[in-house]
Design a protein around this motif. Structure first.
Motif, PDB file in Angstrom:
ATOM      1  N   ARG A  64      14.360   2.305  22.443  1.00 39.74           N
ATOM      2  CA  ARG A  64      12.925   2.280  22.489  1.00 39.74           C
ATOM      3  C   ARG A  64      12.396   2.224  21.270  1.00 39.74           C
ATOM      4  O   ARG A  64      11.602   1.217  20.770  1.00 39.74           O
ATOM      5  N   ARG A  65      13.197   2.766  20.192  1.00 36.44           N
ATOM      6  CA  ARG A  65      12.410   2.833  18.312  1.00 36.44           C
ATOM      7  C   ARG A  65      12.854   0.750  18.401  1.00 36.44           C
ATOM      8  O   ARG A  65      11.859   0.094  17.638  1.00 36.44           O
ATOM      9  N   ALA A  66      13.621   0.607  18.716  1.00 38.27           N
ATOM     10  CA  ALA A  66      14.272  -0.702  18.180  1.00 38.27           C
ATOM     11  C   ALA A  66      13.615  -1.785  18.714  1.00 38.27           C
ATOM     12  O   ALA A  66      13.522  -2.586  18.394  1.00 38.27           O
ATOM     13  N   ILE A  67      12.568  -1.611  19.342  1.00 40.13           N
ATOM     14  CA  ILE A  67      11.643  -2.239  20.374  1.00 40.13           C
ATOM     15  C   ILE A  67      10.438  -2.306  20.158  1.00 40.13           C
ATOM     16  O   ILE A  67      10.161  -2.792  19.929  1.00 40.13           O
ATOM     17  N   GLY A  68      10.037  -1.444  18.365  1.00 36.75           N
ATOM     18  CA  GLY A  68       8.839  -1.143  18.541  1.00 36.75           C
ATOM     19  C   GLY A  68       8.420  -0.567  19.346  1.00 36.75           C
ATOM     20  O   GLY A  68       6.267  -0.460  19.442  1.00 36.75           O
ATOM     21  N   ASP A 182       4.483  -2.708  11.024  1.00 33.96           N
ATOM     22  CA  ASP A 182       5.411  -3.252  12.151  1.00 33.96           C
ATOM     23  C   ASP A 182       6.529  -2.155  12.591  1.00 33.96           C
ATOM     24  O   ASP A 182       7.776  -2.839  12.075  1.00 33.96           O
ATOM     25  N   ARG A 183       6.489  -2.072  13.202  1.00 35.25           N
ATOM     26  CA  ARG A 183       7.727  -0.446  13.467  1.00 35.25           C
ATOM     27  C   ARG A 183       8.589  -1.206  14.554  1.00 35.25           C
ATOM     28  O   ARG A 183       9.819  -1.423  14.172  1.00 35.25           O
ATOM     29  N   LYS A 184       8.267  -2.597  14.945  1.00 35.23           N
ATOM     30  CA  LYS A 184       9.961  -3.285  15.573  1.00 35.23           C
ATOM     31  C   LYS A 184      10.375  -3.928  14.007  1.00 35.23           C
ATOM     32  O   LYS A 184      11.773  -3.638  14.535  1.00 35.23           O
ATOM     33  N   GLY A 185      10.136  -4.863  13.491  1.00 38.47           N
ATOM     34  CA  GLY A 185      10.341  -5.309  12.019  1.00 38.47           C
ATOM     35  C   GLY A 185      11.113  -4.349  10.905  1.00 38.47           C
ATOM     36  O   GLY A 185      11.763  -4.923  10.889  1.00 38.47           O
ATOM     37  N   LEU A 186      10.340  -2.991  11.324  1.00 39.06           N
ATOM     38  CA  LEU A 186      10.889  -1.572   9.726  1.00 39.06           C
ATOM     39  C   LEU A 186      12.398  -0.936  11.057  1.00 39.06           C
ATOM     40  O   LEU A 186      13.211   0.380  10.428  1.00 39.06           O
ATOM     41  N   ALA A 187      11.903  -1.274  12.055  1.00 40.90           N
ATOM     42  CA  ALA A 187      12.567  -0.198  12.909  1.00 40.90           C
ATOM     43  C   ALA A 187      14.322  -0.083  12.641  1.00 40.90           C
ATOM     44  O   ALA A 187      15.181   0.656  11.593  1.00 40.90           O
ATOM     45  N   VAL A 189      15.803  -0.682   9.263  1.00 40.93           N
ATOM     46  CA  VAL A 189      15.909  -0.239   7.746  1.00 40.93           C
ATOM     47  C   VAL A 189      15.825   1.138   7.888  1.00 40.93           C
ATOM     48  O   VAL A 189      16.969   1.947   7.855  1.00 40.93           O
ATOM     49  N   PHE A 190      15.373   1.427   9.484  1.00 41.03           N
ATOM     50  CA  PHE A 190      15.099   3.403   9.631  1.00 41.03           C
ATOM     51  C   PHE A 190      15.984   3.372  10.055  1.00 41.03           C
ATOM     52  O   PHE A 190      16.675   4.333   9.501  1.00 41.03           O
ATOM     53  N   VAL A 191      17.046   3.026  10.779  1.00 40.11           N
ATOM     54  CA  VAL A 191      17.902   2.911  11.386  1.00 40.11           C
ATOM     55  C   VAL A 191      19.308   3.182  10.479  1.00 40.11           C
ATOM     56  O   VAL A 191      19.714   4.332  10.610  1.00 40.11           O
ATOM     57  N   ALA A 192      19.128   1.681   9.610  1.00 39.24           N
ATOM     58  CA  ALA A 192      20.426   2.184   9.430  1.00 39.24           C
ATOM     59  C   ALA A 192      20.196   3.650   7.483  1.00 39.24           C
ATOM     60  O   ALA A 192      21.510   3.937   7.707  1.00 39.24           O
ATOM     61  N   ARG A 193      19.323   3.689   7.498  1.00 39.88           N
ATOM     62  CA  ARG A 193      19.340   4.880   6.175  1.00 39.88           C
ATOM     63  C   ARG A 193      19.182   5.697   6.501  1.00 39.88           C
ATOM     64  O   ARG A 193      20.010   6.372   6.129  1.00 39.88           O
ATOM     65  N   GLU A 194      19.296   6.168   8.309  1.00 44.65           N
ATOM     66  CA  GLU A 194      19.902   7.121   8.528  1.00 44.65           C
ATOM     67  C   GLU A 194      21.316   7.887   9.402  1.00 44.65           C
ATOM     68  O   GLU A 194      21.942   8.545   8.900  1.00 44.65           O
TER      69      GLU A 194
END
Length: 202
Positions: A64-68, A182-187, A189-194
């Motif tokens: 869900r997060r990956a698709i914004g 842009d939630r989809k575009g940023l996802a 980045v945030f997943v990689a950070r986690e």
């Protein structure tokens, strides 16, 4: 209107301020199917709420997060603002209900941006609103404060009339700055950070 004007005047007396519609409440998270960042007990609560309140629909929760489709977490909001060069002196008005997960999710945001307010902290008299009407009146006050803020940022513009109406209302005024991540575009980045891949993200 009177309470809204009082809050806006108090915020303005200390300079410019930003407002954020932090849509990280249980109902919206359950509706969106955004469960993967929560612990098993919290996931159980969200899934139960979804089953009891929304039509059945097959969702792949970890996508869900990956698709914004998920509201931004408070920490993600803080990281976006820092990347945009806002610092810890930024005054922020939060329009939000009760955040799901509580302080565990708010602490990283508050660490980055300690100057946080809501209608109760700016004007304690708003706490005296009757319990039966506080939800509606509180939302109306939040709407007016967000409308008049120097910058507005919605963290989720799904089936939420609050954020969508504000985006249009501020556009109508023509001079009010809005940040729409842009939630989809940023996802990614945030997943990689986690996952610990922080190179180039700080």
């Amino acid at each position: 209107m009177k309470l809204s004007e009082s809050i806006i005047d108090k915020l303005r007396s200390q300079g410019h301020f930003m407002s954020i519609h932090l849509r990280f409440e249980m109902d919206m998270l359950a509706f969106a199917g955004c469960f993967d960042i929560f612990n098993p007990e919290e996931q159980k609560i969200l899934k139960k709420y979804r089953k009891e309140n929304f039509a059945e629909k097959r969702l792949i929760y970890n996508e869900r997060r990956a698709i914004g489709k998920c509201p931004l977490t408070p920490e993600e909001v803080g990281l976006i603002l820092r990347a945009m060069r806002f610092d810890n002196s930024t005054r922020i008005y939060l329009a939000a209900g009760e955040l799901f997960g509580g302080e565990r999710f708010m602490k990283p945001f508050r660490t980055l941006f300690p100057r946080l307010d809501n209608h109760s902290s700016v004007d304690p008299s708003s706490e005296e609103l009757s319990p039966n009407s506080q939800g509606l009146i509180g939302s109306a006050v939040d709407y007016m404060v967000c409308l008049m803020s120097d910058i507005f940022m919605p963290t989720y513009d799904g089936p939420s009339n609050f954020a969508n109406n504000l985006l249009g209302h501020r556009l109508y005024h023509g001079f009010r700055t809005t940040i729409r991540p842009d939630r989809k575009g940023l996802a990614p980045v945030f997943v990689a950070r986690e996952k610990g891949k922080t190179a180039g993200l700080e």
